[in-house]
Design a protein around this motif. Structure first.
Motif, PDB file in Angstrom:
ATOM      1  N   GLY A  15       0.749  -1.227  -0.064  1.00 30.16           N
ATOM      2  CA  GLY A  15      -0.134  -0.008   0.029  1.00 30.16           C
ATOM      3  C   GLY A  15       0.643   1.208   0.042  1.00 30.16           C
ATOM      4  O   GLY A  15       0.542   2.250  -0.893  1.00 30.16           O
ATOM      5  N   LEU A  16       1.832   1.316   0.845  1.00 27.58           N
ATOM      6  CA  LEU A  16       2.723   2.413   0.771  1.00 27.58           C
ATOM      7  C   LEU A  16       3.453   2.783  -0.626  1.00 27.58           C
ATOM      8  O   LEU A  16       3.621   3.846  -0.971  1.00 27.58           O
ATOM      9  N   VAL A  17       4.095   1.437  -1.076  1.00 29.29           N
ATOM     10  CA  VAL A  17       4.511   1.825  -2.668  1.00 29.29           C
ATOM     11  C   VAL A  17       3.675   2.212  -3.306  1.00 29.29           C
ATOM     12  O   VAL A  17       3.906   3.105  -4.297  1.00 29.29           O
ATOM     13  N   GLY A  18       2.509   1.758  -3.389  1.00 28.57           N
ATOM     14  CA  GLY A  18       1.423   2.273  -4.257  1.00 28.57           C
ATOM     15  C   GLY A  18       1.128   3.678  -3.940  1.00 28.57           C
ATOM     16  O   GLY A  18       0.774   4.416  -5.007  1.00 28.57           O
ATOM     17  N   LEU A  19       0.962   4.050  -3.032  1.00 32.32           N
ATOM     18  CA  LEU A  19       0.830   5.453  -2.330  1.00 32.32           C
ATOM     19  C   LEU A  19       1.936   6.385  -3.137  1.00 32.32           C
ATOM     20  O   LEU A  19       1.707   7.525  -3.797  1.00 32.32           O
ATOM     21  N   VAL A  20       3.008   5.998  -2.992  1.00 36.06           N
ATOM     22  CA  VAL A  20       4.157   6.598  -3.700  1.00 36.06           C
ATOM     23  C   VAL A  20       3.855   6.820  -5.150  1.00 36.06           C
ATOM     24  O   VAL A  20       4.109   8.007  -5.877  1.00 36.06           O
ATOM     25  N   PHE A  21       3.654   5.613  -5.681  1.00 39.57           N
ATOM     26  CA  PHE A  21       3.297   5.663  -7.341  1.00 39.57           C
ATOM     27  C   PHE A  21       2.309   6.842  -7.515  1.00 39.57           C
ATOM     28  O   PHE A  21       2.356   7.449  -8.445  1.00 39.57           O
ATOM     29  N   VAL A  22       1.227   6.702  -6.613  1.00 39.82           N
ATOM     30  CA  VAL A  22       0.207   7.585  -6.875  1.00 39.82           C
ATOM     31  C   VAL A  22       0.522   9.126  -6.778  1.00 39.82           C
ATOM     32  O   VAL A  22       0.181   9.829  -7.912  1.00 39.82           O
ATOM     33  N   VAL A  23       1.374   9.350  -5.807  1.00 40.96           N
ATOM     34  CA  VAL A  23       1.769  10.830  -5.700  1.00 40.96           C
ATOM     35  C   VAL A  23       2.427  11.277  -6.744  1.00 40.96           C
ATOM     36  O   VAL A  23       2.415  12.540  -7.471  1.00 40.96           O
ATOM     37  N   VAL A  24       3.574  10.482  -7.128  1.00 45.36           N
ATOM     38  CA  VAL A  24       4.443  10.832  -8.372  1.00 45.36           C
ATOM     39  C   VAL A  24       3.574  10.947  -9.586  1.00 45.36           C
ATOM     40  O   VAL A  24       3.802  11.849 -10.288  1.00 45.36           O
ATOM     41  N   GLY A  25       2.662  10.069  -9.965  1.00 43.25           N
ATOM     42  CA  GLY A  25       1.958  10.053 -11.106  1.00 43.25           C
ATOM     43  C   GLY A  25       1.020  11.317 -11.032  1.00 43.25           C
ATOM     44  O   GLY A  25       1.087  12.060 -12.008  1.00 43.25           O
ATOM     45  N   VAL A  26       0.549  11.747  -9.848  1.00 41.27           N
ATOM     46  CA  VAL A  26      -0.409  13.014  -9.679  1.00 41.27           C
ATOM     47  C   VAL A  26       0.594  14.085 -10.132  1.00 41.27           C
ATOM     48  O   VAL A  26      -0.124  15.138 -10.880  1.00 41.27           O
ATOM     49  N   VAL A  27       1.799  14.133  -9.481  1.00 42.15           N
ATOM     50  CA  VAL A  27       2.676  15.286  -9.641  1.00 42.15           C
ATOM     51  C   VAL A  27       2.993  15.456 -11.102  1.00 42.15           C
ATOM     52  O   VAL A  27       2.960  16.587 -11.682  1.00 42.15           O
ATOM     53  N   GLN A  28       3.121  14.259 -11.917  1.00 43.13           N
ATOM     54  CA  GLN A  28       3.453  14.202 -13.322  1.00 43.13           C
ATOM     55  C   GLN A  28       2.309  14.746 -14.151  1.00 43.13           C
ATOM     56  O   GLN A  28       2.565  15.601 -14.991  1.00 43.13           O
ATOM     57  N   VAL A  29       1.097  14.244 -13.616  1.00 41.78           N
ATOM     58  CA  VAL A  29      -0.121  14.753 -14.491  1.00 41.78           C
ATOM     59  C   VAL A  29      -0.162  16.358 -14.449  1.00 41.78           C
ATOM     60  O   VAL A  29      -0.605  17.060 -15.237  1.00 41.78           O
ATOM     61  N   THR A 113       1.447   5.769 -14.308  1.00 37.24           N
ATOM     62  CA  THR A 113       2.268   5.812 -13.039  1.00 37.24           C
ATOM     63  C   THR A 113       1.224   5.718 -11.749  1.00 37.24           C
ATOM     64  O   THR A 113       1.222   5.158 -10.923  1.00 37.24           O
ATOM     65  N   ALA A 114       0.395   6.723 -12.009  1.00 34.86           N
ATOM     66  CA  ALA A 114      -0.750   7.164 -11.115  1.00 34.86           C
ATOM     67  C   ALA A 114      -1.703   5.750 -11.111  1.00 34.86           C
ATOM     68  O   ALA A 114      -2.134   5.132 -10.220  1.00 34.86           O
ATOM     69  N   LEU A 115      -2.019   5.058 -12.213  1.00 38.13           N
ATOM     70  CA  LEU A 115      -2.981   3.968 -12.341  1.00 38.13           C
ATOM     71  C   LEU A 115      -2.364   2.879 -11.685  1.00 38.13           C
ATOM     72  O   LEU A 115      -3.134   2.208 -11.047  1.00 38.13           O
ATOM     73  N   VAL A 116      -1.066   2.455 -12.053  1.00 44.96           N
ATOM     74  CA  VAL A 116      -0.191   1.489 -11.230  1.00 44.96           C
ATOM     75  C   VAL A 116      -0.192   1.805  -9.775  1.00 44.96           C
ATOM     76  O   VAL A 116      -0.449   0.864  -8.828  1.00 44.96           O
ATOM     77  N   GLY A 117      -0.026   2.818  -9.347  1.00 42.90           N
ATOM     78  CA  GLY A 117      -0.278   3.068  -7.883  1.00 42.90           C
ATOM     79  C   GLY A 117      -1.572   2.835  -7.275  1.00 42.90           C
ATOM     80  O   GLY A 117      -1.671   2.258  -6.281  1.00 42.90           O
ATOM     81  N   LEU A 118      -2.362   3.395  -8.013  1.00 40.73           N
ATOM     82  CA  LEU A 118      -3.891   2.873  -7.803  1.00 40.73           C
ATOM     83  C   LEU A 118      -4.161   1.598  -7.407  1.00 40.73           C
ATOM     84  O   LEU A 118      -4.857   1.034  -6.370  1.00 40.73           O
ATOM     85  N   ALA A 119      -3.710   0.733  -8.395  1.00 40.12           N
ATOM     86  CA  ALA A 119      -3.927  -0.396  -8.281  1.00 40.12           C
ATOM     87  C   ALA A 119      -3.278  -1.321  -7.230  1.00 40.12           C
ATOM     88  O   ALA A 119      -3.982  -2.198  -6.718  1.00 40.12           O
ATOM     89  N   LEU A 120      -1.917  -0.982  -6.978  1.00 41.67           N
ATOM     90  CA  LEU A 120      -1.338  -1.202  -5.766  1.00 41.67           C
ATOM     91  C   LEU A 120      -2.288  -1.222  -4.531  1.00 41.67           C
ATOM     92  O   LEU A 120      -2.083  -1.934  -3.666  1.00 41.67           O
ATOM     93  N   VAL A 121      -2.475   0.152  -4.361  1.00 39.51           N
ATOM     94  CA  VAL A 121      -3.324   0.666  -3.134  1.00 39.51           C
ATOM     95  C   VAL A 121      -4.552  -0.243  -2.854  1.00 39.51           C
ATOM     96  O   VAL A 121      -4.879  -0.938  -1.852  1.00 39.51           O
ATOM     97  N   LEU A 122      -5.259  -0.517  -4.253  1.00 36.03           N
ATOM     98  CA  LEU A 122      -6.466  -1.377  -4.140  1.00 36.03           C
ATOM     99  C   LEU A 122      -6.172  -2.842  -3.700  1.00 36.03           C
ATOM    100  O   LEU A 122      -6.883  -3.511  -3.041  1.00 36.03           O
ATOM    101  N   VAL A 123      -5.290  -3.366  -4.391  1.00 41.01           N
ATOM    102  CA  VAL A 123      -4.832  -4.729  -3.934  1.00 41.01           C
ATOM    103  C   VAL A 123      -4.246  -4.945  -2.594  1.00 41.01           C
ATOM    104  O   VAL A 123      -4.784  -5.745  -1.789  1.00 41.01           O
ATOM    105  N   ALA A 124      -3.462  -3.890  -1.943  1.00 47.88           N
ATOM    106  CA  ALA A 124      -2.966  -3.689  -0.321  1.00 47.88           C
ATOM    107  C   ALA A 124      -4.522  -3.713   0.259  1.00 47.88           C
ATOM    108  O   ALA A 124      -4.466  -4.409   1.451  1.00 47.88           O
TER     109      ALA A 124
END
Length: 147
Positions: A15-29, A113-124
């Motif tokens: 979940g934490l790794v997914g959250l990092v991916f979400v934040v990085v993806g949102v910043v890039q977007v 990046t954001a979608l992969v992060g969201l998927a990881l958070v949902l799996v967690a």
């Protein structure tokens, strides 16, 4: 360490790794919506970091001073530039917001990046829910066996 504890720790880490991916993806977007500008490379310094891994190559990167024209004058920023673009006078595309400039990444990369992060958070979250459900069923079975 029990399997139950391992599963909980694994779901939290995932979940934490997914959250990092979400934040990085949102910043890039968010950076995709900045204004477009054309920058000129002025000067560069070469820097590197040696890896401690056996057989690994040093990471070499180029920090360059880049200028661009804005409505209120010329702006300057220091950016990490690819080796083939680290030449004085080279023209590069930028995304700018006030005094901040970035070299834009492809939009598909930002969204992915954001979608992969969201998927990881949902799996967690699913694994966490599954673990709690398993614990509850085990407690109910133990209580029924004790009765």
């Amino acid at each position: 360490m029990s399997l139950r504890v391992f599963r909980r720790v694994a779901s939290v880490v995932l979940g934490l790794v997914g959250l990092v991916f979400v934040v990085v993806g949102v910043v890039q977007v968010a950076g995709q919506s900045w204004d477009d500008a054309t920058g000129t490379v002025k000067s560069c310094t070469v820097e590197g970091a040696q890896s401690s891994a056996v057989g690994a190559k040093a990471r070499i990167y180029h920090r360059c001073e880049v200028t661009w024209d804005a409505g209120d004058g010329t702006k300057t920023s220091t950016l990490e530039v690819d080796e083939d673009e680290a030449v004085a006078g080279w023209i590069i595309d930028l995304k700018v917001n006030d005094d901040t400039a970035i070299i834009p990444s492809p939009s598909w990369l930002a969204y992915s990046t954001a979608l992969v992060g969201l998927a990881l958070v949902l799996v967690a979250l699913f694994l966490s829910w599954l673990g709690r459900r398993r614990d509850r069923q085990a407690a109910e079975a133990a209580e029924a066996a004790a009765s």
